[in-house]
Write a protein that holds these residues in place. Structure first.
Motif, PDB file in Angstrom:
ATOM      1  N   ALA A 123       1.208  -6.054  35.404  1.00 28.11           N
ATOM      2  CA  ALA A 123       2.280  -6.196  35.294  1.00 28.11           C
ATOM      3  C   ALA A 123       2.638  -7.596  34.650  1.00 28.11           C
ATOM      4  CB  ALA A 123       3.414  -5.777  36.150  1.00 28.11           C
ATOM      5  N   LEU A 124       1.857  -8.435  35.356  1.00 28.62           N
ATOM      6  CA  LEU A 124       1.865  -9.788  34.959  1.00 28.62           C
ATOM      7  C   LEU A 124       1.361 -10.253  33.420  1.00 28.62           C
ATOM      8  CD1 LEU A 124       2.913 -12.836  35.527  1.00 28.62           C
ATOM      9  CD2 LEU A 124       0.636 -13.054  37.099  1.00 28.62           C
ATOM     10  N   GLU A 125       0.168  -9.554  33.347  1.00 26.58           N
ATOM     11  CA  GLU A 125      -0.416  -9.613  32.025  1.00 26.58           C
ATOM     12  C   GLU A 125       0.376  -9.198  30.882  1.00 26.58           C
ATOM     13  OE1 GLU A 125      -3.182 -11.018  31.182  1.00 26.58           O
ATOM     14  OE2 GLU A 125      -3.975 -11.499  33.081  1.00 26.58           O
ATOM     15  N   VAL A 126       1.255  -8.044  31.085  1.00 29.47           N
ATOM     16  CA  VAL A 126       1.961  -7.497  30.154  1.00 29.47           C
ATOM     17  C   VAL A 126       3.006  -8.742  29.764  1.00 29.47           C
ATOM     18  CG1 VAL A 126       4.057  -6.066  29.484  1.00 29.47           C
ATOM     19  CG2 VAL A 126       1.761  -5.289  30.677  1.00 29.47           C
ATOM     20  N   LEU A 127       3.697  -9.423  30.544  1.00 31.20           N
ATOM     21  CA  LEU A 127       4.543 -10.693  30.302  1.00 31.20           C
ATOM     22  C   LEU A 127       4.018 -11.754  29.828  1.00 31.20           C
ATOM     23  CD1 LEU A 127       6.571 -10.425  33.985  1.00 31.20           C
ATOM     24  CD2 LEU A 127       6.980  -9.466  31.849  1.00 31.20           C
ATOM     25  N   LEU A 128       2.831 -12.179  30.150  1.00 32.58           N
ATOM     26  CA  LEU A 128       1.988 -13.041  29.499  1.00 32.58           C
ATOM     27  C   LEU A 128       1.753 -12.817  27.970  1.00 32.58           C
ATOM     28  CD1 LEU A 128      -0.488 -13.921  32.305  1.00 32.58           C
ATOM     29  CD2 LEU A 128       1.696 -15.253  31.862  1.00 32.58           C
ATOM     30  N   GLU A 129       1.459 -11.514  27.753  1.00 34.33           N
ATOM     31  CA  GLU A 129       1.166 -11.173  26.271  1.00 34.33           C
ATOM     32  C   GLU A 129       2.418 -11.255  25.488  1.00 34.33           C
ATOM     33  OE1 GLU A 129      -0.551  -7.211  26.595  1.00 34.33           O
ATOM     34  OE2 GLU A 129      -2.261  -8.203  27.620  1.00 34.33           O
ATOM     35  N   ALA A 130       3.717 -10.782  26.122  1.00 34.15           N
ATOM     36  CA  ALA A 130       5.003 -10.622  25.572  1.00 34.15           C
ATOM     37  C   ALA A 130       5.280 -12.248  25.207  1.00 34.15           C
ATOM     38  CB  ALA A 130       6.048  -9.920  26.323  1.00 34.15           C
ATOM     39  N   LYS A 131       5.046 -13.191  26.199  1.00 35.40           N
ATOM     40  CA  LYS A 131       5.111 -14.531  25.657  1.00 35.40           C
ATOM     41  C   LYS A 131       4.540 -14.995  24.795  1.00 35.40           C
ATOM     42  CE  LYS A 131       5.041 -19.379  27.675  1.00 35.40           C
ATOM     43  NZ  LYS A 131       4.367 -20.241  28.746  1.00 35.40           N
ATOM     44  N   ASN A 132       3.154 -14.712  24.636  1.00 32.96           N
ATOM     45  CA  ASN A 132       2.445 -15.131  23.239  1.00 32.96           C
ATOM     46  C   ASN A 132       2.941 -14.619  22.111  1.00 32.96           C
ATOM     47  OD1 ASN A 132       0.690 -16.487  24.955  1.00 32.96           O
ATOM     48  ND2 ASN A 132      -0.765 -14.723  25.308  1.00 32.96           N
ATOM     49  N   LYS A 133       3.753 -13.468  22.238  1.00 34.21           N
ATOM     50  CA  LYS A 133       4.337 -12.879  20.872  1.00 34.21           C
ATOM     51  C   LYS A 133       5.926 -13.270  20.881  1.00 34.21           C
ATOM     52  CE  LYS A 133       1.864  -8.582  21.574  1.00 34.21           C
ATOM     53  NZ  LYS A 133       1.953  -7.002  21.880  1.00 34.21           N
ATOM     54  N   GLY A 134       6.304 -14.203  21.718  1.00 39.99           N
ATOM     55  CA  GLY A 134       7.748 -14.685  21.590  1.00 39.99           C
ATOM     56  C   GLY A 134       8.786 -13.706  22.086  1.00 39.99           C
ATOM     57  N   ILE A 135       8.189 -12.671  22.817  1.00 41.68           N
ATOM     58  CA  ILE A 135       9.227 -11.650  23.195  1.00 41.68           C
ATOM     59  C   ILE A 135       9.801 -12.059  24.504  1.00 41.68           C
ATOM     60  CG2 ILE A 135       9.622  -9.197  24.074  1.00 41.68           C
ATOM     61  CD1 ILE A 135       7.225  -8.611  22.198  1.00 41.68           C
ATOM     62  N   VAL A 136       9.039 -12.920  25.334  1.00 42.67           N
ATOM     63  CA  VAL A 136       9.498 -13.515  26.565  1.00 42.67           C
ATOM     64  C   VAL A 136       9.436 -15.095  26.454  1.00 42.67           C
ATOM     65  CG1 VAL A 136       9.144 -13.807  28.975  1.00 42.67           C
ATOM     66  CG2 VAL A 136       9.031 -11.650  28.117  1.00 42.67           C
ATOM     67  N   ARG A 137      10.161 -15.988  26.816  1.00 37.93           N
ATOM     68  CA  ARG A 137      10.046 -17.230  26.617  1.00 37.93           C
ATOM     69  C   ARG A 137       9.602 -17.933  27.911  1.00 37.93           C
ATOM     70  NH1 ARG A 137      15.890 -20.031  25.043  1.00 37.93           N
ATOM     71  NH2 ARG A 137      14.303 -21.735  25.014  1.00 37.93           N
ATOM     72  N   ALA A 138       9.666 -17.463  29.045  1.00 38.64           N
ATOM     73  CA  ALA A 138       9.052 -17.699  30.193  1.00 38.64           C
ATOM     74  C   ALA A 138       9.063 -16.667  31.245  1.00 38.64           C
ATOM     75  CB  ALA A 138       9.970 -19.091  30.959  1.00 38.64           C
ATOM     76  N   VAL A 139       7.891 -17.082  32.144  1.00 43.42           N
ATOM     77  CA  VAL A 139       7.476 -15.760  33.027  1.00 43.42           C
ATOM     78  C   VAL A 139       7.513 -16.576  34.418  1.00 43.42           C
ATOM     79  CG1 VAL A 139       5.648 -14.375  33.904  1.00 43.42           C
ATOM     80  CG2 VAL A 139       5.931 -14.741  31.393  1.00 43.42           C
ATOM     81  N   GLY A 140       8.189 -15.656  35.527  1.00 41.60           N
ATOM     82  CA  GLY A 140       8.362 -16.265  36.576  1.00 41.60           C
ATOM     83  C   GLY A 140       8.227 -15.265  37.796  1.00 41.60           C
ATOM     84  N   LEU A 141       8.566 -15.555  38.904  1.00 38.56           N
ATOM     85  CA  LEU A 141       8.909 -14.466  40.096  1.00 38.56           C
ATOM     86  C   LEU A 141      10.061 -14.746  40.916  1.00 38.56           C
ATOM     87  CD1 LEU A 141       7.817 -16.002  42.964  1.00 38.56           C
ATOM     88  CD2 LEU A 141       5.534 -15.708  42.098  1.00 38.56           C
ATOM     89  N   SER A 142      10.786 -13.712  41.577  1.00 39.32           N
ATOM     90  CA  SER A 142      11.820 -14.114  42.613  1.00 39.32           C
ATOM     91  C   SER A 142      11.050 -13.818  43.944  1.00 39.32           C
ATOM     92  CB  SER A 142      13.102 -13.212  42.325  1.00 39.32           C
ATOM     93  OG  SER A 142      12.519 -11.818  42.567  1.00 39.32           O
ATOM     94  N   THR A 143      11.771 -14.460  44.901  1.00 27.08           N
ATOM     95  CA  THR A 143      11.174 -14.089  46.316  1.00 27.08           C
ATOM     96  C   THR A 143      12.154 -14.547  47.676  1.00 27.08           C
ATOM     97  OG1 THR A 143       9.269 -14.729  47.812  1.00 27.08           O
ATOM     98  CG2 THR A 143      10.002 -16.499  46.319  1.00 27.08           C
ATOM     99  N   HIS A 144      11.921 -14.099  48.543  1.00 27.92           N
ATOM    100  CA  HIS A 144      12.741 -14.452  49.915  1.00 27.92           C
ATOM    101  C   HIS A 144      11.728 -14.884  50.763  1.00 27.92           C
ATOM    102  CE1 HIS A 144      16.082 -11.174  49.601  1.00 27.92           C
ATOM    103  NE2 HIS A 144      16.243 -11.812  48.517  1.00 27.92           N
ATOM    104  N   HIS A 145      10.347 -15.358  50.361  1.00 25.45           N
ATOM    105  CA  HIS A 145       9.480 -15.877  51.020  1.00 25.45           C
ATOM    106  C   HIS A 145       8.824 -17.080  50.754  1.00 25.45           C
ATOM    107  CE1 HIS A 145       9.180 -11.272  51.979  1.00 25.45           C
ATOM    108  NE2 HIS A 145       8.367 -11.832  52.824  1.00 25.45           N
ATOM    109  N   VAL A 146       8.602 -17.876  51.924  1.00 23.13           N
ATOM    110  CA  VAL A 146       8.121 -19.452  51.464  1.00 23.13           C
ATOM    111  C   VAL A 146       6.668 -19.263  50.902  1.00 23.13           C
ATOM    112  CG1 VAL A 146       7.282 -21.445  52.798  1.00 23.13           C
ATOM    113  CG2 VAL A 146       9.483 -20.376  53.311  1.00 23.13           C
ATOM    114  N   ALA A 147       5.628 -18.285  51.472  1.00 23.01           N
ATOM    115  CA  ALA A 147       4.478 -18.039  50.914  1.00 23.01           C
ATOM    116  C   ALA A 147       4.366 -17.747  49.559  1.00 23.01           C
ATOM    117  CB  ALA A 147       3.863 -16.889  51.782  1.00 23.01           C
ATOM    118  N   ALA A 148       5.297 -17.053  49.044  1.00 22.85           N
ATOM    119  CA  ALA A 148       5.345 -16.855  47.636  1.00 22.85           C
ATOM    120  C   ALA A 148       5.718 -17.948  46.749  1.00 22.85           C
ATOM    121  CB  ALA A 148       6.142 -15.621  47.395  1.00 22.85           C
ATOM    122  N   VAL A 149       6.582 -18.877  47.245  1.00 22.18           N
ATOM    123  CA  VAL A 149       6.849 -20.137  46.524  1.00 22.18           C
ATOM    124  C   VAL A 149       5.607 -20.921  46.620  1.00 22.18           C
ATOM    125  CG1 VAL A 149       8.457 -22.191  46.279  1.00 22.18           C
ATOM    126  CG2 VAL A 149       9.245 -19.883  47.142  1.00 22.18           C
TER     127      VAL A 149
END
Length: 315
Positions: A123-149
């Motif tokens: 799924a992340l690769e899809v977003l990175l490809e979309a960013k390269n095409k200008g469809i997404v400007r930035a990629v990120g994640l949301s979390t409730h976990h310290v470990a993910a940050v």
């Protein structure tokens, strides 16, 4: 309204971010015209940042609110998709939903650790490809976990992090407030754009709203803070608070006196932790779900703080 750059993304956002979950069918379920008007009220007062997610089902509200000014508003959405096809569908649905040919930020929703990020690699690769095409400007994640940050701080692909952070640590799944603050600082030093969620602890800190909002606004690493708002009074109050403007007493009282209720998310597991801490005896278990006797509930928020699944909100 104060504006800040979101890490190294080149995206400038208002410190107050409109959290769209509250207006949608999962919570207030406002009529489309009414919900869009609430967003519009915020935009008119300088809020240029809207946080949503596929789960929230609020794209129609946003689409209507941003008509005629689509490029003036920064929009972030999220998806639980972990496969290539799943994320492609989520991204397509988002673009169609808001009627734009790009979206500013797209995130992996509710990541827990480096392991879960790896599990969402397709799924992340899809977003990175979309960013390269200008469809997404930035990629990120949301979390409730310290470990993910902490994991995101080390991943160059992740540019924006949306962590839970509030003065009482309500909803942090794997640590304390200090643990989360330490992780946020580390991610900030790594150049990540960071904006907080659940400053009011899912409504459980409403009794101390001023202190709770002040706490997050004093965290220099946060470019913005997403706050759920469901009416004009809440928008006006928060815009004034974030702008450090005078708040009339009448407006304060209007927000304080707004009718509230306890809301249980569908992922409640019926563990009984909330029932055990409720001194009002307002909570009980029915099958595998917690329920509330509204005539006894004081809306104190103690149950929300005790819930290991962060499934209890005051709305």
């Amino acid at each position: 309204m104060d504006y800040r750059m979101l890490g190294n993304t080149g995206i400038k956002v208002s410190r107050l971010c409109f959290g769209a979950l509250t207006i949608g069918p999962l919570q207030a379920n406002l009529p489309l015209k009414q919900g869009a008007a609430v967003i519009d009220r915020a935009i008119e007062q300088g809020v240029n940042f809207i946080d949503t997610a596929e789960l929230y089902r609020t794209y129609p509200y946003i689409r209507q609110a941003i008509k005629g000014r689509k490029d003036q508003v920064v929009i972030c959405s999220k998806s639980y998709a972990y496969t290539r096809d799943g994320m492609q569908k989520s991204l397509t649905d988002a673009l169609r939903g808001i009627e734009r040919d790009y979206i500013d930020i797209f995130m992996l929703h509710e990541q827990e650790s480096l392991l879960t990020v790896k599990g969402h690699r397709e799924a992340l690769e899809v977003l990175l490809e979309a960013k390269n095409k200008g469809i997404v400007r930035a990629v990120g994640l949301s979390t409730h976990h310290v470990a993910a940050v902490l994991a995101a701080a080390e991943l160059p692909e992740i540019e924006v992090i949306h962590p839970i952070i509030n003065m009482s640590g309500v909803g942090i799944a794997d640590g304390s407030v200090d643990d989360m603050l330490s992780a946020v600082r580390r991610a900030y030093r790594a150049g990540k754009g960071i904006y907080g969620m659940k400053a009011l602890g899912g409504g459980n800190l409403l009794a101390n709203a001023a202190a709770a909002l002040s706490f997050v606004l004093e965290i220099p690493e946060l470019s913005a803070v997403a706050v759920g708002m469901q009416n004009f009074a809440e928008v006006d109050y928060n815009v004034r608070f974030f702008s450090q403007s005078y708040i009339p007493e009448e407006l304060k009282q209007q927000v304080i006196r707004q009718p509230r209720r306890l809301h249980f998310e569908e992922w409640c597991q019926g563990c009984g932790a909330c029932v055990a801490v409720c001194s009002a005896k307002a909570l009980y278990l029915a099958g595998e779900q917690a329920r509330v006797k509204t005539d006894l509930c004081r809306l104190c928020g103690y149950c929300g703080a005790a819930c290991p699944m962060f499934a209890i909100k005051v709305i």
